[in-house]
Scaffold this active site. Structure first.
Site, mmCIF file in Angstrom:
data_model
loop_
_atom_site.group_PDB
_atom_site.id
_atom_site.type_symbol
_atom_site.label_atom_id
_atom_site.label_comp_id
_atom_site.label_asym_id
_atom_site.label_seq_id
_atom_site.Cartn_x
_atom_site.Cartn_y
_atom_site.Cartn_z
ATOM 1 N N ASP A 196 45.906 51.315 33.216
ATOM 2 C CA ASP A 196 46.085 52.651 32.636
ATOM 3 C C ASP A 196 47.533 52.934 32.242
ATOM 4 O OD1 ASP A 196 43.407 52.962 33.126
ATOM 5 O OD2 ASP A 196 43.591 54.731 34.397
ATOM 6 N N CYS B 16 38.484 50.523 31.906
ATOM 7 C CA CYS B 16 38.813 49.389 32.764
ATOM 8 C C CYS B 16 37.798 48.250 32.781
ATOM 9 C CB CYS B 16 39.008 49.878 34.202
ATOM 10 S SG CYS B 16 40.251 51.165 34.400
ATOM 11 N N HIS C 219 36.746 45.088 39.840
ATOM 12 C CA HIS C 219 36.019 46.075 39.028
ATOM 13 C C HIS C 219 35.021 45.435 38.064
ATOM 14 C CE1 HIS C 219 36.179 50.228 36.825
ATOM 15 N NE2 HIS C 219 35.171 50.136 37.687
ATOM 16 N N HIS D 131 47.389 53.546 37.623
ATOM 17 C CA HIS D 131 46.104 54.250 37.750
ATOM 18 C C HIS D 131 46.205 55.292 38.862
ATOM 19 C CE1 HIS D 131 41.782 54.760 38.554
ATOM 20 N NE2 HIS D 131 41.497 54.020 37.483
ATOM 21 N N ASP E 264 45.170 47.161 30.671
ATOM 22 C CA ASP E 264 43.730 47.018 30.436
ATOM 23 C C ASP E 264 43.196 48.004 29.406
ATOM 24 O OD1 ASP E 264 43.968 49.261 32.060
ATOM 25 O OD2 ASP E 264 42.370 48.692 33.439
ATOM 26 N N ASN E 265 43.918 49.086 29.158
ATOM 27 C CA ASN E 265 43.550 50.072 28.133
ATOM 28 C C ASN E 265 44.733 51.012 27.977
ATOM 29 O OD1 ASN E 265 41.424 50.795 30.734
ATOM 30 N ND2 ASN E 265 43.055 52.264 30.299
ATOM 31 N N LYS F 290 42.981 56.667 26.943
ATOM 32 C CA LYS F 290 41.894 55.944 27.611
ATOM 33 C C LYS F 290 40.574 56.670 27.391
ATOM 34 C CE LYS F 290 40.322 54.639 32.278
ATOM 35 N NZ LYS F 290 40.681 54.578 33.706
#
Length: 473
Positions: free
Chosen positions: A45, A84, A145, A229, A287-288, A306
């Protein structure tokens, strides 16, 4: 001393028939690596604009900046999803995850769905599965995850070692023996996890330990950080460094990114200390995009965040560093994707058996070393729950349920502030049809996240986003 060389030459020539060509080649090529090590560092994040090399004037990230300056930075680096779990499913397989049904984020099991399928489909091989066949030791430190059921566990998906947690996030200071959610216990198959100090430091330290233990083996290290995150938790010593930031959440976020940077530096220093830096490919990525509404990140100069397919949700910081092979200080301006990581790693690892056309991504090394033409005008497609998008060259079209398609020319409008759909009907129709044909050929999602998220994601398209750097006081 002057007479020794002719004598040595005579001796060598006299015994030359006894020396094989293989031995001579081995001597001549003794400086070539026997293998390349592979390190994938993933932030969670992280806002695009919150690193020094991506333009931050507020948060200092000298270690990540050094990694970028001595390697290749991608100005148009993308991930395959805006959240994610699907993003990770993409970059760990090299295949656009919606093409095997991993469309949604992982949460609870929705009514009508089978928990046995609530994770990365078992039909897919991970990068660790592939590297196992090549003799690599594979380690995951941090966040997984990709499924909590036993069949989805990282140790059953090609990883030899795992220290971390299987959920989507974690408390930075505490894990409870019977905890759930962000306080689930840490697990490891090679040691009893010690109590958390600060989880960003712990991931960094365990990554260094993995490198030290496997310095003599070909290894793949997946350092999956939790930072930045939520929950928003920082060390007091780091908060002091950013006490000039008035907004408490933004101040905490900056401190968390600072601590992430220190631990990236720790990993890089370990590679150098072990004499592995020159022949280790290190990839750094998020990841994003940053969820600006929940962690006070900044995706400048991109609009969005996100959860949605505007640039702020999928356009991420992206670096590759391999001193012995890749150019130093190269800025690569063509489109690349996190789906390129797996084929790049496998090609570098010497995989000659896996058919590379099975991947959505491509091996980037030939393009970065100018052995192959640049990746110009590449087509990319995305789908995440309610949103679909396609990019072809400079044109990007986004389709969502409650309005006409959105069309942007990213070369002229990287912040996506000027919708050109009605002014360019032919381009809009062409891209929408191409996107629709791709979409209807996708399989059904194998699991769904809660329906409440759909409404939230739609609303994010109408938020006001800061597309400039915060003012520094």
């Amino acid at each position: 001393m002057k007479n020794l060389f002719p004598l040595c030459l005579i001796v060598f020539l006299a015994f030359r028939p006894l020396i094989s060509s293989a031995t001579i080649n081995s001597v001549l090529n003794q400086n070539e690596p026997t293998h390349y090590n592979l390190v994938l560092i993933v932030a969670d994040d992280l806002g695009y604009g919150d690193l020094g090399f991506t333009g931050s004037t507020q948060i200092k990230t000298p270690h990540i900046d050094k990694l970028a300056a001595s390697g290749v930075t991608f100005t148009q680096g993308y991930v395959s999803s805006a959240v994610c779990s699907p993003s990770r499913a993409g970059f760990i397989t090299g295949i656009n995850q919606v093409e095997f049904g991993h469309d949604n984020n992982l949460g609870g099991v929705e009514p009508g769905f089978d928990p046995e399928y609530n994770g990365l489909p078992l039909t897919q091989q991970t990068i660790a599965d592939h590297l196992n066949k090549l003799g690599y030791v594979n380690g995951l430190i941090g966040k997984w995850h990709l499924g909590k059921e036993p069949q989805f566990h990282p140790l059953k998906r090609g990883f030899d070692e795992f220290w971390g947690y299987t959920g989507g996030g974690h408390d930075y200071f505490e894990a409870l023996p019977n905890g759930t959610g962000y306080k689930e216990p840490l697990e490891s198959n090679f040691k009893t996890p010690a109590p958390i100090t600060y989880i960003t430091d712990d991931v960094g330290n365990e990554s260094v330990d993995f490198i030290t233990r496997h310095k003599d083996d070909p290894f793949f290290l997946f350092a999956a950080f939790n930072a930045p995150h939520t929950p928003m938790q920082a060390l007091e010593e780091d908060l002091v460094l950013y006490q000039n930031i008035a907004d408490k959440k933004r101040r905490t976020y900056a401190a968390m990114v600072h601590r992430l940077d220190l631990n990236v530096g720790k990993i890089m220093q370990s590679l150098e200390d072990q004499g592995l830096k020159e022949n280790t490919l290190v990839v750094f990525i998020s990841d994003n995009g940053g969820p600006t509404d929940s962690n006070a990140s900044n995706n400048a100069p991109y609009r969005g965040q996100k959860g949605i397919l505007l640039e702020g949700g999928i356009h991420v910081p992206f670096v590759m560093n391999l001193p012995s092979l890749l150019p130093k200080g190269l800025t690569y301006d063509e489109q690349v994707t996190s789906l390129d990581i797996v084929p790049t790693f496998l090609a570098l690892a010497g995989d000659t058996e896996t058919p590379m056309d099975m991947f959505t991504g491509v091996d980037l090394i030939p393009h970065l070393t100018e052995k192959t033409a640049p990746l110009a005008n590449r087509e990319m497609t995305w789908k995440f729950t309610i949103s679909r998008a396609i990019r072809e060259g400079d044109w990007k079209l986004v389709s969502i349920p409650d309005r006409l398609p959105l069309l942007y020319n990213l070369a002229e409008d990287p912040s996506e502030e000027n919708d050109l759909a009605l002014k360019n009907i032919d381009k809009t129709s062409y891209l929408l049809k191409k996107l629709g044909i791709w979409d209807v050929n996708l399989p059904h999602p194998v699991f769904l996240e809660g329906a409440v998220w759909k409404k939230r994601q739609l609303g994010l398209y109408d938020h006001n986003y800061q597309v400039t750097q915060p003012e520094v006081k």
